[in-house]
Design a protein around this motif. Structure first.
Motif, PDB file in Angstrom:
ATOM      1  N   HIS A   1      39.366 -22.914  88.026  1.00 60.64           N
ATOM      2  CA  HIS A   1      37.846 -22.587  87.880  1.00 60.64           C
ATOM      3  C   HIS A   1      37.448 -23.528  88.989  1.00 60.64           C
ATOM      4  CE1 HIS A   1      33.684 -23.130  86.153  1.00 60.64           C
ATOM      5  NE2 HIS A   1      34.000 -21.816  86.053  1.00 60.64           N
ATOM      6  N   GLY A   2      37.941 -23.045  90.264  1.00 62.45           N
ATOM      7  CA  GLY A   2      37.172 -23.776  91.479  1.00 62.45           C
ATOM      8  C   GLY A   2      37.949 -23.363  92.672  1.00 62.45           C
ATOM      9  N   SER A   3      37.911 -24.476  93.626  1.00 59.94           N
ATOM     10  CA  SER A   3      39.238 -24.268  94.767  1.00 59.94           C
ATOM     11  C   SER A   3      40.635 -25.341  94.752  1.00 59.94           C
ATOM     12  CB  SER A   3      38.753 -24.627  95.823  1.00 59.94           C
ATOM     13  OG  SER A   3      37.898 -25.805  96.023  1.00 59.94           O
ATOM     14  N   GLY A   4      40.334 -25.986  93.891  1.00 65.20           N
ATOM     15  CA  GLY A   4      41.856 -27.661  93.444  1.00 65.20           C
ATOM     16  C   GLY A   4      41.968 -27.482  93.284  1.00 65.20           C
ATOM     17  N   THR A   5      43.245 -27.056  93.157  1.00 61.24           N
ATOM     18  CA  THR A   5      44.678 -26.809  92.275  1.00 61.24           C
ATOM     19  C   THR A   5      45.948 -28.486  92.241  1.00 61.24           C
ATOM     20  OG1 THR A   5      46.228 -26.204  93.725  1.00 61.24           O
ATOM     21  CG2 THR A   5      44.811 -24.824  92.580  1.00 61.24           C
ATOM     22  N   ASP A   6      45.089 -29.598  92.550  1.00 65.74           N
ATOM     23  CA  ASP A   6      45.941 -30.371  92.196  1.00 65.74           C
ATOM     24  C   ASP A   6      45.959 -31.128  90.652  1.00 65.74           C
ATOM     25  OD1 ASP A   6      43.299 -31.365  93.573  1.00 65.74           O
ATOM     26  OD2 ASP A   6      43.854 -33.421  92.239  1.00 65.74           O
ATOM     27  N   THR A   7      45.328 -30.816  89.468  1.00 68.13           N
ATOM     28  CA  THR A   7      45.542 -30.669  88.436  1.00 68.13           C
ATOM     29  C   THR A   7      46.709 -29.335  87.422  1.00 68.13           C
ATOM     30  OG1 THR A   7      43.647 -29.397  87.999  1.00 68.13           O
ATOM     31  CG2 THR A   7      43.030 -32.065  88.437  1.00 68.13           C
ATOM     32  N   ILE A   8      47.282 -29.118  88.568  1.00 69.52           N
ATOM     33  CA  ILE A   8      48.252 -28.061  88.085  1.00 69.52           C
ATOM     34  C   ILE A   8      49.352 -28.547  88.309  1.00 69.52           C
ATOM     35  CG2 ILE A   8      49.089 -25.444  88.191  1.00 69.52           C
ATOM     36  CD1 ILE A   8      45.500 -24.769  87.890  1.00 69.52           C
ATOM     37  N   ASP A   9      50.776 -28.625  88.102  1.00 71.22           N
ATOM     38  CA  ASP A   9      51.483 -28.941  88.436  1.00 71.22           C
ATOM     39  C   ASP A   9      52.276 -27.460  89.121  1.00 71.22           C
ATOM     40  OD1 ASP A   9      54.857 -29.466  88.803  1.00 71.22           O
ATOM     41  OD2 ASP A   9      55.264 -30.927  87.660  1.00 71.22           O
ATOM     42  N   LYS A  10      52.144 -27.550  89.864  1.00 65.17           N
ATOM     43  CA  LYS A  10      52.622 -26.204  91.340  1.00 65.17           C
ATOM     44  C   LYS A  10      53.881 -25.697  91.250  1.00 65.17           C
ATOM     45  CE  LYS A  10      49.861 -26.923  94.445  1.00 65.17           C
ATOM     46  NZ  LYS A  10      48.736 -27.950  93.415  1.00 65.17           N
ATOM     47  N   VAL A  11      54.997 -26.765  90.917  1.00 64.44           N
ATOM     48  CA  VAL A  11      56.129 -26.853  90.988  1.00 64.44           C
ATOM     49  C   VAL A  11      56.676 -25.900  89.968  1.00 64.44           C
ATOM     50  CG1 VAL A  11      58.763 -27.631  91.961  1.00 64.44           C
ATOM     51  CG2 VAL A  11      56.356 -28.254  93.154  1.00 64.44           C
ATOM     52  N   ALA A  12      56.713 -27.258  89.057  1.00 62.85           N
ATOM     53  CA  ALA A  12      56.699 -26.730  87.002  1.00 62.85           C
ATOM     54  C   ALA A  12      56.245 -25.533  87.247  1.00 62.85           C
ATOM     55  CB  ALA A  12      56.784 -27.455  86.726  1.00 62.85           C
ATOM     56  N   ALA A  13      55.319 -24.090  87.354  1.00 64.15           N
ATOM     57  CA  ALA A  13      55.155 -23.003  87.476  1.00 64.15           C
ATOM     58  C   ALA A  13      55.927 -22.264  87.670  1.00 64.15           C
ATOM     59  CB  ALA A  13      53.190 -23.017  87.824  1.00 64.15           C
TER      60      ALA A  13
ATOM     61  N   ALA B   1      34.336 -20.126  96.301  1.00 57.61           N
ATOM     62  CA  ALA B   1      33.704 -19.769  94.985  1.00 57.61           C
ATOM     63  C   ALA B   1      32.594 -20.489  94.871  1.00 57.61           C
ATOM     64  CB  ALA B   1      33.882 -19.625  93.542  1.00 57.61           C
ATOM     65  N   ASN B   2      32.344 -21.937  95.185  1.00 54.45           N
ATOM     66  CA  ASN B   2      31.966 -23.292  95.454  1.00 54.45           C
ATOM     67  C   ASN B   2      31.377 -23.486  96.979  1.00 54.45           C
ATOM     68  OD1 ASN B   2      34.311 -24.716  95.944  1.00 54.45           O
ATOM     69  ND2 ASN B   2      33.855 -25.854  93.847  1.00 54.45           N
ATOM     70  N   ALA B   3      32.077 -23.170  97.999  1.00 56.50           N
ATOM     71  CA  ALA B   3      31.970 -23.477  99.336  1.00 56.50           C
ATOM     72  C   ALA B   3      30.612 -24.068  99.358  1.00 56.50           C
ATOM     73  CB  ALA B   3      32.507 -22.482 100.219  1.00 56.50           C
ATOM     74  N   ALA B   4      29.228 -23.710  99.172  1.00 52.66           N
ATOM     75  CA  ALA B   4      27.701 -23.684  99.099  1.00 52.66           C
ATOM     76  C   ALA B   4      27.275 -24.743  98.881  1.00 52.66           C
ATOM     77  CB  ALA B   4      27.000 -22.766  99.294  1.00 52.66           C
ATOM     78  N   ALA B   5      28.081 -24.974  97.216  1.00 52.12           N
ATOM     79  CA  ALA B   5      27.421 -26.218  96.752  1.00 52.12           C
ATOM     80  C   ALA B   5      27.997 -27.500  97.579  1.00 52.12           C
ATOM     81  CB  ALA B   5      27.680 -25.988  95.283  1.00 52.12           C
TER      82      ALA B   5
ATOM     83  N   ASN C   1      30.159 -18.243  90.273  1.00 54.20           N
ATOM     84  CA  ASN C   1      30.884 -17.784  91.298  1.00 54.20           C
ATOM     85  C   ASN C   1      32.343 -18.321  90.958  1.00 54.20           C
ATOM     86  OD1 ASN C   1      28.598 -16.663  93.009  1.00 54.20           O
ATOM     87  ND2 ASN C   1      28.804 -17.911  94.156  1.00 54.20           N
ATOM     88  N   MET C   2      33.321 -19.358  90.193  1.00 52.05           N
ATOM     89  CA  MET C   2      34.005 -20.341  90.030  1.00 52.05           C
ATOM     90  C   MET C   2      34.253 -18.862  88.618  1.00 52.05           C
ATOM     91  SD  MET C   2      33.614 -24.161  90.976  1.00 52.05           S
ATOM     92  CE  MET C   2      31.860 -24.454  89.973  1.00 52.05           C
ATOM     93  N   GLY C   3      33.641 -18.975  87.428  1.00 50.80           N
ATOM     94  CA  GLY C   3      33.897 -18.512  86.414  1.00 50.80           C
ATOM     95  C   GLY C   3      33.997 -17.095  87.153  1.00 50.80           C
ATOM     96  N   VAL C   4      33.519 -16.246  88.033  1.00 52.30           N
ATOM     97  CA  VAL C   4      33.846 -14.545  87.966  1.00 52.30           C
ATOM     98  C   VAL C   4      35.363 -14.741  89.062  1.00 52.30           C
ATOM     99  CG1 VAL C   4      33.208 -12.916  88.992  1.00 52.30           C
ATOM    100  CG2 VAL C   4      31.652 -13.911  88.122  1.00 52.30           C
ATOM    101  N   GLY C   5      35.085 -15.544  89.867  1.00 51.42           N
ATOM    102  CA  GLY C   5      36.584 -16.039  90.590  1.00 51.42           C
ATOM    103  C   GLY C   5      37.810 -15.897  89.653  1.00 51.42           C
TER     104      GLY C   5
END
Length: 312
Positions: free
Chosen positions: A72-84, A97-101, A288-292
């Motif tokens: 829900h946004g752009s930063g994925t550092d809270t997700i273990d992408k290696v494990a995924a 989605a939140n670029a302007a804000a 925007n983030m929810g829809v994205g």
């Protein structure tokens, strides 16, 4: 009906409308790993929308039907992408989605630092009139250094250019940059910038990139702005640099540990302008983030017919 787990307490109605064929399960505003594991064991979601908390291997293993983790946004550092990746779970983000804000928050922090907005406001409310003694910094004609030239960084670059700043930027992945941004290496960012704003994701390679050594390479009196991730900055080094005058002021919206702990060393330091990681928290960005996030996970699930069949 298949479930989607939201690691938060709510989701924009526009996003819920897109996900009406699924059972939406909320984890609350401060979910722990144990909370998420328990909810995954109970509901076996096909997708997780990540707002708060971290999603690691234990959470993924508790949801055998999981196909996608959507940020829900752009930063994925809270997700273990290696494990995924090891589990065949796709990770997607609502980039831009939140670029302007966030870009507007960065600009607000930059101007607050340069113009002493917070300090002068406090002085005025205390009955002082500092016109004869105060001088602020004029940004026009100075150099703005950006680290990260994605959707947020480029939006901020256009704002800085409109203010008459020379804009230089570092991003090894950016292509087809607008004419207002000069691509440079990191050493040039540190050496030539009058103000530095961070707009890059946090990785193992760039953790603590702004530290005692790099801050020492900067111009004396540089302004530092960070609306990206707190781990990009060595906080102890930044505190020392502000206290010594090497950094004139720092405008920060993200921190190494969040929420910021009580009695943090930055507390009470007048040349730190702080906000609680709310750069992307506006009404428009929330939608925007929810829809994205919803659209991204639906796109992934459309490639997994079994998941959609279960949802129908």
């Amino acid at each position: 009906m298949s479930a989607i787990l939201v690691t938060g307490a709510d989701l924009a109605q526009q996003a819920l409308d897109l996900l009406q064929d699924f059972d939406i399960v909320y984890a609350g505003k401060t979910p722990t790993e144990d909370d998420l594991v328990a909810l995954c064991q109970q509901h076996d979601p096909v997708a997780i929308i990540v707002r708060y908390g971290k999603v690691g291997a234990a959470v993924m293993d508790a949801a055998p039907s999981l196909k996608v983790i959507s940020k829900h946004g752009s930063g994925t550092d809270t997700i273990d992408k290696v494990a995924a990746k090891a589990r065949g779970v796709e990770v997607v983000a609502a980039a831009g989605a939140n670029a302007a804000a966030v870009a507007e928050q960065a600009l607000a922090l930059l101007l607050a630092c340069a113009k002493s907005v917070v300090q002068l406001n406090a002085r005025m409310h205390a009955g002082h009139w500092d016109k004869a003694t105060h001088k602020s910094v004029e940004l026009g004609g100075r150099t703005m250094g950006l680290v990260g030239l994605g959707a947020i960084g480029l939006r901020f670059a256009r704002m800085a250019d409109a203010l008459g700043l020379r804009v230089i930027g570092f991003d090894p992945f950016a292509k087809d940059l607008p004419a207002c941004v000069q691509s440079v290496d990191l050493a040039t960012i540190w050496r030539e910038s009058d103000a530095i704003s961070l707009h890059c994701p946090l990785t193992d390679e760039n953790r603590g990139m702004l530290n005692a050594a790099t801050l020492a390479q900067c111009k004396r009196g540089v302004i530092v702005v960070n609306t990206a991730r707190g781990g990009l900055i060595d906080e102890a080094a930044l505190l020392a640099a502000v206290q010594s005058g090497q950094v004139m002021a720092a405008g920060l919206d993200s921190f190494a540990v969040e929420p910021m702990v009580a009695n943090h060393p930055f507390h009470g330091e007048p040349r730190f302008i702080l906000s609680p990681h709310i750069g992307g928290v506006t009404g428009d960005a929330y939608v925007n983030m929810g829809v994205g996030a919803a659209k991204n996970l639906l796109e992934v699930l459309a490639r997994a017919p079994a998941a959609l069949a279960a949802a129908s």
